[in-house]
Design an enzyme around this catalytic site. Sequence first.
Site, PDB file in Angstrom:
ATOM      1  N   ILE A 150      71.712 -15.649  -5.493  1.00  0.00           N
ATOM      2  CA  ILE A 150      71.467 -16.035  -4.104  1.00  0.00           C
ATOM      3  C   ILE A 150      70.450 -17.173  -4.034  1.00  0.00           C
ATOM      4  CG2 ILE A 150      70.562 -15.262  -1.879  1.00  0.00           C
ATOM      5  CD1 ILE A 150      71.686 -12.489  -2.528  1.00  0.00           C
ATOM      6  N   ARG A 232      64.309  -8.313   0.599  1.00  0.00           N
ATOM      7  CA  ARG A 232      64.036  -6.910   0.880  1.00  0.00           C
ATOM      8  C   ARG A 232      62.705  -6.777   1.605  1.00  0.00           C
ATOM      9  NH1 ARG A 232      68.533  -6.056   0.307  1.00  0.00           N
ATOM     10  NH2 ARG A 232      69.643  -4.520  -0.975  1.00  0.00           N
ATOM     11  N   GLU A 261      63.100  -0.023   8.688  1.00  0.00           N
ATOM     12  CA  GLU A 261      64.313  -0.521   9.337  1.00  0.00           C
ATOM     13  C   GLU A 261      65.056   0.616  10.017  1.00  0.00           C
ATOM     14  OE1 GLU A 261      66.458  -2.617   6.273  1.00  0.00           O
ATOM     15  OE2 GLU A 261      65.163  -4.370   6.429  1.00  0.00           O
ATOM     16  N   HIS A 281      68.543  -7.117   9.266  1.00  0.00           N
ATOM     17  CA  HIS A 281      69.106  -6.931   7.926  1.00  0.00           C
ATOM     18  C   HIS A 281      70.602  -7.262   7.963  1.00  0.00           C
ATOM     19  CE1 HIS A 281      68.374  -4.602   3.938  1.00  0.00           C
ATOM     20  NE2 HIS A 281      69.274  -5.560   3.759  1.00  0.00           N
TER      21      HIS A 281
END
Length: 315
Positions: A150, A232, A261, A281
């Site tokens: 990523i 994260r 979350e 998220h």
Amino acid sequence: MSNRPKIFVLDVFHPAGIAIAAEEADLVLWDDPAVVNWREEADALMVRMTALRAEDFARARRLKVVAKQGVGIETIDLAAAAAHGVAVCNTPGVNSEAVAELALALGLAVTRRVAEMDRAVRSGGKARRDDYLGLEASGRAVGIIGMGNIGTRVARKWRGAFDLRLIGYDPYVPATHWADLPHERAPTLQALLPQVDILTIHCPLNAETRHMIGRAELALMKPGAVLVNAARGGIVDEAALYDALREGCLFGAGLDVFEVEPPTLESTPLLSLPNLVATPHAAGGTEETQARSSELVARQVLDVLAGRPALSRVA
């Protein structure tokens, strides 16, 4: 009584994966009241966000495999799964492009103050553009923490779209990494932080990276810098970031992930700040990614149940 295995789907999944799993197994979906019986009845689980702890595995005596959508597995007690002979699979790489796109979008949304202007226009008041001057990306320095799949995609997007300086930091990749991508390599995190105008984080959450960006690290950054975290929650110390943003030590931040979350004002006061852009998220949340990853979860569950090797087994 059906002789087919029983798969419990504990979170909302794209229909593509549900259809594949239903071809060879009986399913109990997240909205079925019977889903609470998974510890007693499940042969397999399909999960996204549901946490699975040691006590869950101890009770789930029929359970053979858990397949999680996404790459992060910190919500699953892998040691307990292994102790009870339960295979655990994930879906690495499937959402890399989508995550990279949102990371870029968050950086631009913060630098150009998109969310602030949107709120001002929608409020019906007079939104003066001079009150929302942003920052141009061209010519600035972007720092990438985590030079994996990523991080590499994010680096290519920033470099390809803007004439900027690219600095990578990752102690676990060789010096030859990114040989075809013009960049500099920071030897330490402390060496990276003072140089960058935009810091974007793409590493896993573990004991080494938890609160990797704290008060001391934020103090090293430029007063006009922007921080983006689409990796994260927990990598960034949210209390320290709140103080830095409130006191004007940073220009702004874009967060797709939080320590708690879903985030609320009670869990993080960051949401009260105008110079924060927050998403739930959702970096992997494209139609294409959800379909592909849902299908991969289903296929891996069926493979393990049939005694075949899974494509991406982590435990």
